[in-house]
Scaffold this motif. Sequence first.
Motif, PDB file in Angstrom:
ATOM      1  N   ALA A  58      -1.878   2.295  -3.038  1.00 29.57           N
ATOM      2  CA  ALA A  58      -2.307   1.572  -1.950  1.00 29.57           C
ATOM      3  C   ALA A  58      -3.564   0.535  -2.278  1.00 29.57           C
ATOM      4  CB  ALA A  58      -2.599   2.767  -0.938  1.00 29.57           C
ATOM      5  N   SER A  75      -0.178  -6.235   7.212  1.00 28.02           N
ATOM      6  CA  SER A  75      -0.016  -5.034   7.455  1.00 28.02           C
ATOM      7  C   SER A  75       0.302  -4.373   6.041  1.00 28.02           C
ATOM      8  CB  SER A  75       0.874  -4.717   8.434  1.00 28.02           C
ATOM      9  OG  SER A  75       1.301  -3.722   8.788  1.00 28.02           O
ATOM     10  N   GLY A  76      -0.054  -3.050   5.871  1.00 27.58           N
ATOM     11  CA  GLY A  76       0.191  -2.332   4.663  1.00 27.58           C
ATOM     12  C   GLY A  76      -0.534  -2.821   3.167  1.00 27.58           C
ATOM     13  N   GLY A  90      -3.626  -2.220   2.550  1.00 26.30           N
ATOM     14  CA  GLY A  90      -4.788  -1.153   1.924  1.00 26.30           C
ATOM     15  C   GLY A  90      -6.045  -1.145   2.731  1.00 26.30           C
ATOM     16  N   LYS A  91      -5.811  -1.634   3.832  1.00 23.76           N
ATOM     17  CA  LYS A  91      -7.229  -1.771   4.689  1.00 23.76           C
ATOM     18  C   LYS A  91      -7.725  -0.398   5.278  1.00 23.76           C
ATOM     19  CE  LYS A  91      -5.663  -4.486   7.816  1.00 23.76           C
ATOM     20  NZ  LYS A  91      -4.311  -4.744   7.658  1.00 23.76           N
ATOM     21  N   THR A  92      -6.778   0.441   5.977  1.00 24.97           N
ATOM     22  CA  THR A  92      -7.331   1.536   6.156  1.00 24.97           C
ATOM     23  C   THR A  92      -7.442   2.352   5.172  1.00 24.97           C
ATOM     24  OG1 THR A  92      -5.702   1.223   8.369  1.00 24.97           O
ATOM     25  CG2 THR A  92      -6.304   3.556   7.542  1.00 24.97           C
ATOM     26  N   THR A  93      -6.442   2.501   4.138  1.00 25.03           N
ATOM     27  CA  THR A  93      -6.610   3.381   3.143  1.00 25.03           C
ATOM     28  C   THR A  93      -8.140   3.116   2.244  1.00 25.03           C
ATOM     29  OG1 THR A  93      -4.591   3.274   2.345  1.00 25.03           O
ATOM     30  CG2 THR A  93      -5.912   4.151   0.732  1.00 25.03           C
ATOM     31  N   HIS A 134      -6.734  -7.098  12.358  1.00 22.82           N
ATOM     32  CA  HIS A 134      -5.624  -7.710  12.261  1.00 22.82           C
ATOM     33  C   HIS A 134      -5.825  -9.352  12.766  1.00 22.82           C
ATOM     34  CE1 HIS A 134      -2.240  -4.968  11.466  1.00 22.82           C
ATOM     35  NE2 HIS A 134      -2.022  -5.976  10.722  1.00 22.82           N
TER      36      HIS A 134
HETATM   37  N1  LIG Z   1      -0.461   9.108   3.368  1.00 21.83           N
HETATM   38  C1  LIG Z   1       0.243   8.174   2.571  1.00 21.83           C
HETATM   39  N2  LIG Z   1       1.108   8.624   1.784  1.00 21.83           N
HETATM   40  C2  LIG Z   1       1.626   7.563   1.132  1.00 21.83           C
HETATM   41  N3  LIG Z   1       1.515   6.135   1.433  1.00 21.83           N
HETATM   42  C3  LIG Z   1       0.509   5.779   2.163  1.00 21.83           C
HETATM   43  C4  LIG Z   1      -0.196   6.632   2.797  1.00 21.83           C
HETATM   44  N4  LIG Z   1      -1.047   5.994   3.907  1.00 21.83           N
HETATM   45  C5  LIG Z   1      -0.653   4.723   3.706  1.00 21.83           C
HETATM   46  N5  LIG Z   1       0.220   4.534   2.393  1.00 21.83           N
HETATM   47  C6  LIG Z   1       0.722   3.359   2.133  1.00 21.83           C
HETATM   48  O1  LIG Z   1      -0.409   2.501   1.629  1.00 21.83           O
HETATM   49  C7  LIG Z   1      -0.302   1.237   1.865  1.00 21.83           C
HETATM   50  C8  LIG Z   1      -1.507   0.783   2.521  1.00 21.83           C
HETATM   51  O2  LIG Z   1      -1.612   1.502   3.838  1.00 21.83           O
HETATM   52  P1  LIG Z   1      -2.939   1.192   4.800  1.00 21.83           P
HETATM   53  O3  LIG Z   1      -2.638   2.188   5.970  1.00 21.83           O
HETATM   54  O4  LIG Z   1      -4.131   1.274   3.907  1.00 21.83           O
HETATM   55  O5  LIG Z   1      -2.513  -0.431   5.174  1.00 21.83           O
HETATM   56  P2  LIG Z   1      -3.344  -1.197   6.143  1.00 21.83           P
HETATM   57  O6  LIG Z   1      -3.750  -2.280   5.544  1.00 21.83           O
HETATM   58  O7  LIG Z   1      -4.189  -0.438   7.028  1.00 21.83           O
HETATM   59  O8  LIG Z   1      -2.118  -1.483   7.217  1.00 21.83           O
HETATM   60  P3  LIG Z   1      -2.100  -1.832   8.810  1.00 21.83           P
HETATM   61  O9  LIG Z   1      -2.879  -3.091   8.996  1.00 21.83           O
HETATM   62  O10 LIG Z   1      -0.702  -1.900   9.251  1.00 21.83           O
HETATM   63  O11 LIG Z   1      -2.901  -0.842   9.419  1.00 21.83           O
HETATM   64  C9  LIG Z   1       1.078   1.151   2.674  1.00 21.83           C
HETATM   65  O12 LIG Z   1       2.000   0.501   1.712  1.00 21.83           O
HETATM   66  C10 LIG Z   1       1.288   2.491   3.092  1.00 21.83           C
HETATM   67  O13 LIG Z   1       2.684   2.672   3.419  1.00 21.83           O
END
Ligand SMILES: Nc1ncnc2c1ncn2[C@@H]1O[C@H](COP(=O)(O)OP(=O)(O)OP(=O)(O)O)[C@@H](O)[C@H]1O
Lengths: 372, 283
Positions: A20, A40-41, A43-46, A194
């Motif tokens: 991620a 979206s997706g 990797g910000k939240t991660t 976002h």
């Molecule tokens: N617990 C998990 N197990 C497996 N894959 C995950 C998990 N959490 C997130 N991912 C994957 O990691 C990637 C990054 O996710 P993340 O939540 O960090 O995105 P984001 O930038 O916060 O998106 P958003 O703007 O939609 O919140 C995505 O492809 C997501 O599907």
Amino acid sequence: MIADLELIGLRKTYPNGATAVQDVALTVEQGEFVSLVGPSGCGKTTTLRMIAGFESITAGDVFIRGQRINDMPPEKRPTSTIFQNFALFPHMSVARNIEYGLAARGVKPAERAERSRRIMEKLDLLDIADRREAGLSGGQRQRVALARGLVVEPQILLLDEPLGALDANLRRSIQNELKLLQRTLGITFIFVTHAQSEALVLSDRIVVMNRGRIEQVSRPVDLYTRPQTPFVARFIGRNTLVGGKLTDASGSIETPYGPMRGVVANALLRRGDAAQIVLPSEALEPHRDGADHDRLVAQYDGNVLSARVLAVEVVAHTRLIRAALADGREILLEGHTGQGSAEGLAPGNPLLIGLRPEEATIVAAEQQQGKK
Amino acid sequence: MERQPILRGLLTGWTALFLVFLYSPMVVLAILSFQSGPEGGPQFPIEHWSIYWYRQLFNLVPASSVAPLPLGGALLRSLALALTTMVVSTVLGTMTAQAFRRHFRGSGVVFYLVVLGMMVPGVLVGLGMALTANYVGIDRTWWGTVFLVHVVYTYPFSFLVMLAIFNRFDRSVEEAAWSLGVSPVTTFRRITFPLIFPGVLSSMLFAFTLSYDEFPRTLFASGGDLTLPLAIYGTFSVEIHPNLFAFGVLTTLFSFALLAVYATLMTLSVRRARRVAVQEEIA
Ligand SMILES: Nc1ncnc2c1ncn2[C@@H]1O[C@H](COP(=O)(O)OP(=O)(O)OP(=O)(O)O)[C@@H](O)[C@H]1O
Ligand SMILES: [Mg+2]
């Protein structure tokens, strides 16, 4: 000076094998307001969760004030998090929600009450101090979540889209309040959002992420005017990208629509490289065809494109023109209605577009990006 | 629904029929428990209504040819057993469900191993326990072998209840507490537990009820001291008098009391948040 937060080669691979986040490196100074933006997706939240300690770190390091905290449990880290879904304690009143973190940190009851009262006052929560989550509106919940995270005055506050549920007006007023609080408390903010306009208004620096990597880290103004990659150029603002070949590293490019020059080129580019020129909609001025062509060429230092009008939209004093270049490629122009010489233009009319070259940027071509 | 009166009528009738079948045996027992005594028998017609058999249970009538039911000790044993089983099962079930919130290697196998405890035929489990106890040379007792088979039986129920609760539990609430500096132990006590409390209550009710009237497992696993269901069964082999029905009514009332406690606690814990919020909205 020791950086408040330092991320080095950060990577997250989830147990299901999905990576991620990778190669994330970032240094944040004390009191800085840094936003993470990206689709979206991406990797910000991660990234945020690795800083907070909720997610294990696959590779790389997180330093806070020079201390490596990779293996420190979340409750010991000098961070506090504000969640996308509020995550309020439903069985506690608003006041108790806010005081709870102070109690956990051993703050005396009198000081606790005083500090939570102050923050509730700032965020206009005093009237609902005794309610529970079930009796709150979405915007109220959001403000409680903010107050709860802010009141403990963490070294670093991590915010995951904290203003998502607010209507535009409330959003603006909370934005101001947030910025003010951040300034006065001197807390470092890592802010995921976002809404790029929000990031542009609030941040000292913005981190644009794409597919788990950082694309660009810049001050808002630079991000807007000087994108470093085609991705950023597409993601921020309303830009038209045109491919070509760099004919001079100082800023000339040969495009299918003619040569352009006097543009600022990305420093890494060499003569002969495949490149793209980013044309911000505000840097393009419309002129009627039949206007004095030579004068236009002189005015724009040769950067004149021929096009055909597709649609004209006027909102108050702003005019938006959609036009098609010679091969049908769409291009967007945005500006004051008085700009250029385009009164009475209608769809189908031929159009000359002048570019103020110093506002355009040349970035590497996309294919080259993909290979890296 | 309102637009389909026929369907509605049918469903109402069906539900009523279901309830009649469910409760009619109990009602029959209850009626017969008011038979006259000591000469009245365990069948219709009721010669005349009396509470003789209730008084007989508590030795409040002059001695007659009908001996008092030998159930006092069994009742106490069953209650103690059910209470302990309830606590142990719920604690174990909650802890296991907590472990299952994160996927670990072999979690699938462990899941089925736990759930097997409620699937295998009870008689076999009881028999197996008896044989094992004989083999290793342990006495069969209600507080030892029987307690073990009861926990093996009720623990999967507690586990499944808690698993369902945790499935709907928002993990970020706990993360929020950690991020405020609250230790994981305190977070569990002050944040997680109050939120999963309705599930804990349900798990306790399940475990208590299942243990309280467990028969097949207990039959072989118990030694000389009987539990209530075994003791009741034992009285059948002598002669049935309406005092057994009176006893049945009393234990049913006890069950109702338990249910009432459960419902009250549940309502309190679920409605508390809403009620407080609403009151303040009005004020
Ligand atoms: N617990 C998990 N197990 C497996 N894959 C995950 C998990 N959490 C997130 N991912 C994957 O990691 C990637 C990054 O996710 P993340 O939540 O960090 O995105 P984001 O930038 O916060 O998106 P958003 O703007 O939609 O919140 C995505 O492809 C997501 O599907
Ligand atoms: Mg996210």
